[in-house]
Design an enzyme around this catalytic site. Structure first.
Site, PDB file in Angstrom:
ATOM      1  N   ASP A  67       0.824  -1.206   0.000  1.00  0.00           N
ATOM      2  CA  ASP A  67       0.000   0.000   0.000  1.00  0.00           C
ATOM      3  C   ASP A  67       0.858   1.255   0.000  1.00  0.00           C
ATOM      4  OD1 ASP A  67       0.979  -0.377   2.561  1.00  0.00           O
ATOM      5  OD2 ASP A  67      -0.966  -0.730   3.466  1.00  0.00           O
ATOM      6  N   ASN A 136      -7.200  -2.635  14.685  1.00  0.00           N
ATOM      7  CA  ASN A 136      -8.606  -2.862  14.324  1.00  0.00           C
ATOM      8  C   ASN A 136      -8.780  -4.066  13.391  1.00  0.00           C
ATOM      9  OD1 ASN A 136      -7.672  -1.959  11.862  1.00  0.00           O
ATOM     10  ND2 ASN A 136      -8.931  -0.109  11.777  1.00  0.00           N
ATOM     11  N   HIS A 138      -7.136  -4.582  10.559  1.00  0.00           N
ATOM     12  CA  HIS A 138      -6.901  -4.371   9.127  1.00  0.00           C
ATOM     13  C   HIS A 138      -5.640  -5.101   8.657  1.00  0.00           C
ATOM     14  CE1 HIS A 138      -4.470  -0.365   9.717  1.00  0.00           C
ATOM     15  NE2 HIS A 138      -3.661  -1.383   9.683  1.00  0.00           N
ATOM     16  N   GLU A 143      -9.576  -1.748   5.621  1.00  0.00           N
ATOM     17  CA  GLU A 143     -10.135  -1.375   6.913  1.00  0.00           C
ATOM     18  C   GLU A 143     -11.417  -2.169   7.188  1.00  0.00           C
ATOM     19  OE1 GLU A 143      -8.474   0.312   8.852  1.00  0.00           O
ATOM     20  OE2 GLU A 143      -7.762   2.233   8.098  1.00  0.00           O
TER      21      GLU A 143
HETATM   22  P1  PGA Z   1       2.468  -1.546  12.684  1.00  0.00           P
HETATM   23  O1  PGA Z   1       1.253  -1.514  11.673  1.00  0.00           O
HETATM   24  O2  PGA Z   1       3.408  -2.583  12.162  1.00  0.00           O
HETATM   25  O3  PGA Z   1       3.066  -0.187  12.636  1.00  0.00           O
HETATM   26  O4  PGA Z   1       1.903  -1.907  14.016  1.00  0.00           O
HETATM   27  C1  PGA Z   1       0.730  -2.703  11.205  1.00  0.00           C
HETATM   28  C2  PGA Z   1      -0.437  -2.412  10.301  1.00  0.00           C
HETATM   29  O5  PGA Z   1      -1.113  -1.400  10.512  1.00  0.00           O
HETATM   30  O6  PGA Z   1      -0.685  -3.204   9.385  1.00  0.00           O
END
Ligand code: PGA
Length: 241
Positions: A67, A136, A138, A143
């Site tokens: 992404d 959450n 995702h 999302e």
């Molecule tokens: P993080 O994010 O590795 O910074 O915890 C993971 C994500 O949001 O997929």
């Protein structure tokens, strides 16, 4: 799912980096799906170390990142392009032309997403997809929502994601609110998936992924339907399972 629990992030970094490199040793022209965020930092360090030691050669590898933010300059320190250059690409020898990102500055974002899917397909599909998970649930920027989005698409980020990611910016107001991301279908087509979760903040999402129903309200729960998923957790992330 193959669930592996480790004492700390350091150990996961070594195990996950070795797992990714193992794929490349087995198939030197592997197609790697790569992730950003705090979670892959140590795995990327391990991959870089193994390259430095001459254990592994990435010259035939192709990569696709999950992404990118919309309307953020790729040279901005918070772009995922910059993140990948800083934490992996500048340390190893993947030819620049083999590195692929969604372009969040494309004039036609939908076309950009459609073209990305074609490029993944033309490369033979992703051999192994590395994933983090949001608090959450995702994966990439898919999302929680009413339905799974199949292919690469444009997304409005949830408030919780903006807040989670604001730690990298000067203030939450600076965090872009839109992104382009691979879809759930793009991720599920990867032949293997390695997903990592670190810390208590991820514990509830992991509980949902392992013990909950498959639902787009917890996008990562769809991984229950994939046949080759390895989930690496530290003790805090595993604390609710
Ligand atoms: P993080 O994010 O590795 O910074 O915890 C993971 C994500 O949001 O997929």
């Amino acid at each position: 799912m193959n669930v592996l629990i480790y004492d700390n992030e350091e150990q996961i970094g070594i195990a996950a980096g070795n797992y990714m490199c193992g794929q490349v040793l087995q198939k030197p022209d592997s197609v790697l799906g790569l992730a950003t965020g705090s979670t892959p930092l140590k795995p990327y360090r391990q991959m870089s170390e193994l390259y430095k030691k001459g254990v592994i050669d990435f010259s035939k590898v192709t990569t696709f990142n999950l992404d990118e933010y919309v309307d953020l300059d790729i040279n901005d320190k918070n772009s995922y392009h910059s993140f990948m250059n800083e934490n992996l690409f500048r340390h190893i020898n993947i030819p620049p032309e083999n590195i692929h990102f969604l372009n969040g500055n494309a004039s036609d974002l939908q076309k950009e997403c459609d073209d990305y899917e074609k490029k993944i397909k033309a490369a033979g599909g992703i051999d192994i997809q590395l994933l983090g998970i949001g608090s959450n649930g995702h994966i990439a920027f898919n999302e929680p929502s009413d339905c799974f989005q199949r292919w690469s698409h444009i997304v409005e980020l949830k408030e919780s994601t903006v807040m989670d990611n604001s730690r990298f910016f000067n203030s939450p107001n600076e965090v872009p609110t839109r992104a382009v991301t691979m879809g759930i279908g793009s991720i599920m087509l990867a032949k293997k998936i390695l997903i990592i979760a670190l810390g208590k903040k991820k514990a509830y999402a992991i509980k949902q992924v392992l013990n909950g129903n498959v639902t787009p309200m917890c996008p990562a729960s769809v991984l229950q339907f994939h046949t080759d998923v390895t989930l690496m957790l530290d003790r805090d992330a595993a604390s609710m399972i």
